[in-house]
Scaffold this active site. Structure first.
Site: not given
Length: 1182
Positions: A473, A795, A799
């Site tokens: 990310d 997070d 996901d």
């Protein structure tokens, strides 16, 4: 009313906490209430309590202020309603672990042999004329020696006890470490509640009935509760009901919230109504526990059926994969159509797919089996040769008849041969391997805690060493997640720095400040710094914090506005989610009109704007061409500076037009008026570029997957070093990525994906589905020689599937939601990318530690087996006695694994490429070392064996009779053998052919203490071991010679490393991974597509839980499987004792494989379909 709000009852103040009389509602009432759903529950609340406020009054709590937090009151609640805690299962006792260690086959064989040997040594045949038995009894010189025959048997038994105790102690400490890790994870689990009107976070275990809990997107509910106020709240209850659809919660329709379920959208507040064993999760838990005792009796009877499969080792709850719904888009619509078609098909037999073993485990298992087979053959051949030699010599050459009274003496010889055979086997089988792996992993996990890696699955640590790709990310991982607004476009002006409030028209400032303050989660705040001169603390959503920061920079305050319009007054809230990429809040004005404030990604919100506020704060028409110009002149320049652009807008709905249809989101979110566009900077973490450069040097490709727009993503990727100048890389947006990888039917094609992913470095504006598709595509790809090993960071709740699919999933400890943590393998406690690099280092270190151990152990194995075998065949007795062999086994197994498995990692580990899944454990260099050292050791030992007596001028120990005393000759052979192993252990510290074997030896105190400790013990054994160890004390000269020969190992090692490996083409490698060709076709087909497969199964299993919950008594068959997966050892950190985590583990609800394939039939003949066990992965840690 669209906003689900309960009226506040003014009489309930905080200080009502300490009433002496009981609460107005009992545990049973609340339990009965929580078992109801939707309409029934609403009706029951109305009949019994009037409304949710009534329940709050009965529970003596205030929906606004919460509990007082008074310790007396909390204690009373604990007594009346229980604690939010499920007692864990007792750990195995030390004696149980000892009993398990005793089950080892080779140890059992040794025990039997030792007992026979003991028995025979006490048996003296009456009048056995030793002359008549020929040479067999020739060695019994005097009565004292004959009496000492029991010593060898007793010594073997004693050695076995030592080995068992060491193994049991290791298991015990391993379990203790897991418990520690467990409690640490549990202590870190916190939840937001309101007490004394303050929003605070408390550990999950401290939540009591009557607490007012704040719930938000991504939470895993820790207790049962009833909704007081909710905004667009959707809950995933699949872990409890098996229903995969998200359930919309509201006060009117369904206010019941259950522990263990996930908040997928929205936010709200609930009053806690049941905790611990009284919550819905706890009730199921109790049912399982209650049937445990009945089951145990059954299990004892039905031992024949074999133990149930150990499923609690599965990689936590696979349910996540299925719990997360595809986003509502064209894709989702298509997938729903597909599902409907699929439901029409007949139900196939369910296959339980298992997660493949970790790479290292697979290689080790195969290697151990190969070595074991070789050892078995060698030991069998040894025994046969010894017996034949004896029989031919005694009865053939000497022509002795078999006399009845000599039988015990002959049997004693045969038992001695058998013991020699078994010791050859014991030394050949590397039972220290699992121990080395466990020690190495446990040590690494403990140390990784200090490097901010909280490892939830042991094997993830080692898999990380093989990682070839990391999909990371951007926000928070590569960047600091400390957002600040640095540019703004307000009133037709682009400000390159945050403008002074005087520069903007007051009306514009007013509407912007109102929009930002109201249209953001009220849990998001900016608090004063903890230390003088520090930065203000950002609490909650970081993007919203940056906007609140802008409000403060404009010298305004957001809190008074929020106090004026509390959450209860909001008419409707469209919370942020990954498909909307925006948030909107609707307020009702006194005149009946409505105002909606919106904010979100600039390109999304601007498309929905038809007006824009000009410098005089008057709305003017905003056409598509104006929008394009704004994108070109404002948004792209901001994005190229690496800024994230957010648009703030509003819309008024007039009272005359009547109330709009709030559920028609597309109509509501249009015709907006743009207030401002702001550019938010999230600076790159200073240590990230260096960490990424290390990854690239180590042969790991870093890809950035972000929801941001492509220009911002590209700018950040360049700053981080993911994109390097003059290199041919791809940066794609999610839409473009999907166009390139999907065919006309919208299905993902692996061939198309294979053309994209090798060059792809940045995937912007991506949805969680894109992330999962990319990860799955890279893992399934066959373009590269070896299969890619992918690590993913995540997070958000969405996901989950990608974290689950990845080989190693990293969840963020600070910004991560509970769902993401639950799906992950490792939690990054500092959310920092550089911690991932440390995980790679530790992973590679584990792999190397085990290779070092193997190199050492196999040298000992080869030498000990050959010495025992040839010695036995030529001299009719093994030069190394059974007890000595066991001591050697102990140093090379337990102690060496401790010494070599605890080497700390060094930066040099990052200078080589990943090993890959098929690379053999034992490389050519290692094979060269093993064979090279074996040659040296064998030469020395055979020289000593056959010419040692001349060299040292002592008596020969060869051809000694049965109970003869230990000879100096054989003691020297044994001592030299051990000395060579000790010095070779230092050589084994390097496996890549390095010259300096002492490098960094002081950094590993364990290694030094093990080597010195072994040396000290060896001196004691030789000097004072006497008869049990078949040793006799040596002189100082003989000791110096032994040590000198041992030191020769180090010199010989230098000689070996001077030989270039590439010339030794004949050397074979060993311990390969399993290649795809070796996996049976059907297995490949089954496990090929875990998540999609699992989604199909989910629909089939939905009915089961409803019936199972209502009629759990009639489903007692299931309990066996429940029990095994719940209570079978705490071998993996999944066996969580908290309610909070129990429901997130569908592997607690699994059938044994036999049951999975046989549907059980109800009394009425209806078929109950098996649970969706296909989604379970059983990758057991070692």
């Amino acid at each position: 009313m669209a906003s689900n709000t309960a009226e506040h009852h003014p009489g309930n103040s905080v200080n009502e906490g300490h009433h002496d009389e009981d609460f107005g509602v009992s545990v049973t009432d609340l339990r009965d209430l929580m078992e109801l759903r939707s309409g029934e529950a609403v009706a029951k609340i109305l009949d019994n309590y009037g409304d949710v406020q009534g329940i709050c009054r009965h529970l003596k709590t205030s929906p606004i202020e919460g509990l007082s937090g008074n310790p007396v009151d909390l204690e009373k609640r604990h007594t009346s309603f229980g604690r939010n805690f499920i007692p864990p299962k007792k750990p195995k006792t030390f004696l149980q672990l000892v009993w398990e260690a005793l089950q080892d086959v080779t140890l059992i064989i040794l025990e039997i042999a030792a007992i026979i040997s003991l028995g025979l040594s006490f048996y003296h045949p009456p009048g056995g004329d030793s002359e008549a038995c020929g040479q067999a009894a020739g060695g019994v010189e005097d009565e004292g020696e004959a009496q000492a025959g029991w010593i060898e048997g007793a010594a073997i038994l004693f050695s076995v006890i030592i080995v068992v105790l060491v193994t049991a102690f290791n298991d015990w400490s391993k379990e203790k470490q897991f418990r520690g890790l467990q409690s640490r994870i549990e202590q870190e689990q916190k939840f937001t509640v309101i007490r004394k009107g303050q929003i605070i976070q408390i550990p999950v275990a401290e939540i009591v009935v009557g607490d007012i809990a704040q719930i938000k997107y991504g939470d895993l509910l820790p207790a049962d509760g009833i909704l007081i106020q909710g905004n667009d709240l959707k809950i995933d209850e699949s872990s409890l009901t098996g229903e995969s659809d998200q359930v919309r919660k509201s006060l009117e329709k369904d206010p019941m919230l259950l522990s263990g379920t996930h908040v997928m959208e929205g936010s709200g507040r609930m009053v806690v109504s049941a905790v611990g064993l009284n919550s819905q999760t706890g009730i199921i838990f109790t049912l399982l526990g209650a049937s445990e005792n009945d089951e145990e009796k059954k299990v004892k009877k039905s031992k024949k059926q074999g133990p149930p499969e150990n499923r609690n080792k599965a990689k936590t709850q696979d349910g996540i994969a299925l719990e997360i719904q595809p986003l509502k888009s064209e894709e989702a619509a298509e997938s729903e159509e597909k599902d409907e078609k699929e439901e029409a098909k007949p139900v196939k037999k369910v296959n339980v797919t298992k997660k493949e073993k970790s790479v290292l485990q697979g290689k080790l298992t195969r290697l151990a089996v190969q070595i074991g087979k070789a050892g078995l053959i060698m030991s069998a051949v040894t025994v046969i040769i010894l017996i034949l030699y004896f029989v031919i010599k005694t009865f053939g050459v000497q022509g002795q008849p078999w006399l009845k009274e000599c039988t015990p003496i002959y049997i004693q010889y045969f038992v001695k041969f058998f013991i020699i055979g078994v010791t050859v086997l014991v030394v050949a089988v590397p039972e220290g391997l699992p121990l080395a792996v466990t020690i190495s992993l446990a040590y690494s996990v403990k140390k990784m805690m200090k490097d901010n890696n909280l490892v939830r699955h042991l094997d993830a640590c080692e898999t990380m060493g093989n990682a070839t790709a990391i999909c990371s990310d951007k926000t928070g991982t590569l960047t600091m997640n400390r957002m600040t607004v640095v540019q703004a476009y307000v009133g037709d002006t682009h400000y390159k720095n945050v403008p002074e409030p005087e520069a903007i028209k007051p009306e514009n400032v007013e509407i912007m400040v109102n929009s930002i303050s109201i249209n953001s989660a009220y849990t998001t705040k900016i608090l004063p710094p903890e230390q003088e001169g520090g930065l203000p603390r950002h609490v909650g959503n970081k993007t919203e914090c940056s906007l609140l920061g802008l409000v403060l920079a404009l010298k305004r305050d957001y809190q008074p506005i929020r106090d004026e319009i509390p959450e209860e007054k909001m008419y409707k809230v469209y919370t942020f989610n990954s498909s909307r990429k925006s948030m909107s809040t609707v307020l009702r004005n006194p005149d009946g009109s409505f105002r909606m404030y919106s904010k979100g990604a600039s390109e999304i919100i601007l498309r929905k704007c038809s007006r824009i506020l000009d410098a005089d704060s008057q709305p003017r028409i905003f056409k598509p061409k104006d929008r394009d110009e704004m994108v070109r002149k404002v948004i792209e320049p901001m994005a190229c500076d690496g800024l994230r652009t957010i648009c703030v807008a509003y819309r008024d709905f007039s009272a005359e037009a009547g109330e709009p249809n709030w559920n028609n989101e597309n109509d509501i979110l249009s015709e907006l008026t743009c207030i401002a566009v702001v550019g938010i900077e999230d600076p790159v973490r200073p240590e990230v570029p260096d960490a990424i450069a290390k990854c690239q040097r180590a042969g790991i490709t870093v890809r950035m997957v972000t929801g941001d727009n492509i220009n911002t993503a590209r700018a950040i990727a360049t700053k981080c070093g993911i994109l390097l100048p003059h290199e041919d890389f791809l940066c794609l947006e999610g839409k473009e990525f999907n166009q390139q990888i999907r065919n006309d039917k919208g299905e993902v094609e692996q061939e198309r994906l294979d053309k994209v992913w090798p060059k792809l470095r940045v995937l912007a504006r991506s949805s969680p589905t894109d992330k999962h598709t990319l990860v799955k595509g890279i893992i399934d790809s066959t373009v590269t020689e070896t299969r890619q090993v992918v690590a993913v960071t995540g997070d958000g709740t969405n996901d989950g599937p990608a974290l689950k699919k990845a080989d190693v999933g990293f969840a963020m400890g600070i910004a991560g939601t509970d769902v993401a943590k639950e799906a992950s393998d490792i939690i990054l406690t500092d959310d920092n990318f550089s911690s991932i690099v440390k995980a790679v280092m530790w992973g590679r270190n584990v792999y190397d530690s085990i290779s070092k151990f193997l190199q050492f152990q196999l040298t000992v194995n080869v030498v000990a087996v050959i010495v025992a075998f040839t010695g036995a065949c030529i001299t009719q007795d093994s030069p190394l006695k059974a007890v000595q062999m066991l001591w050697v086994n102990l140093i090379m197994d337990t102690l060496a694994s401790l010494a070599l498995a605890t080497e700390p990692p060094t930066e040099s580990l990052l200078l080589r490429k990943p090993y890959g899944r098929n690379k053999p454990l034992i490389s050519r260099t290692m094979m060269k070392n093993i064979l090279g050292h074996a040659v040296y050791q064998l030469t020395i030992i055979f020289t000593l064996l056959f010419a040692g007596e001349n060299f040292f001028d002592i008596d020969s120990g060869r051809d000694a009779p049965l109970h003869s005393p230990p000879s100096e000759h054989y003691t020297i052979v044994f001592n030299v053998f051990v000395m060579m192993q000790l010095f070779n252990e230092i050589n084994a510290r390097k496996i890549h052919g390095e010259r300096n074997v002492f490098e960094g030896i002081y950094r590993n105190p364990i290694f030094c203490s093990v080597v010195l400790g072994t040396f000290a013990l060896q001196i004691i054994i030789v000097q004072f071991g006497g008869k049990p160890f078949s040793c006799t004390a040596l002189t100082i000269d003989q000791w110096l010679w032994c040590v000198f020969i041992g030191v020769g190992e180090l010199l010989w090692g230098q000689l070996i490393s001077a030989i270039p490996t590439h010339h030794l083409k004949f050397l074979k490698e060993a311990g390969h991974g399993i290649t795809k060709e070796q996996i049976p076709e059907d297995e490949l087909a089954d496990g090929g597509d875990e998540i999609d497969h699992a989604e199909m199964e989910m629909r089939r299993g939905q009915i089961l839980w409803f019936r199972g919950l209502n009629r759990i008594q009639t489903q007692i068959k299931v309990v066996n499987a429940f029990r095994s997966s719940l209570y079978e050892g705490l071998e993996s950190p999944e066996s969580r004792s908290y309610i909070h985590s129990f429901m997130a583990h569908p592997e607690f609800m699994t059938f044994s494989e036999e049951e999975a394939s046989v549907p059980s039939t109800e009394e009425n003949g209806e078929e109950i379909l098996p649970l969706p066990s296909a989604s379970l992965e059983t990758g057991s840690p070692i």
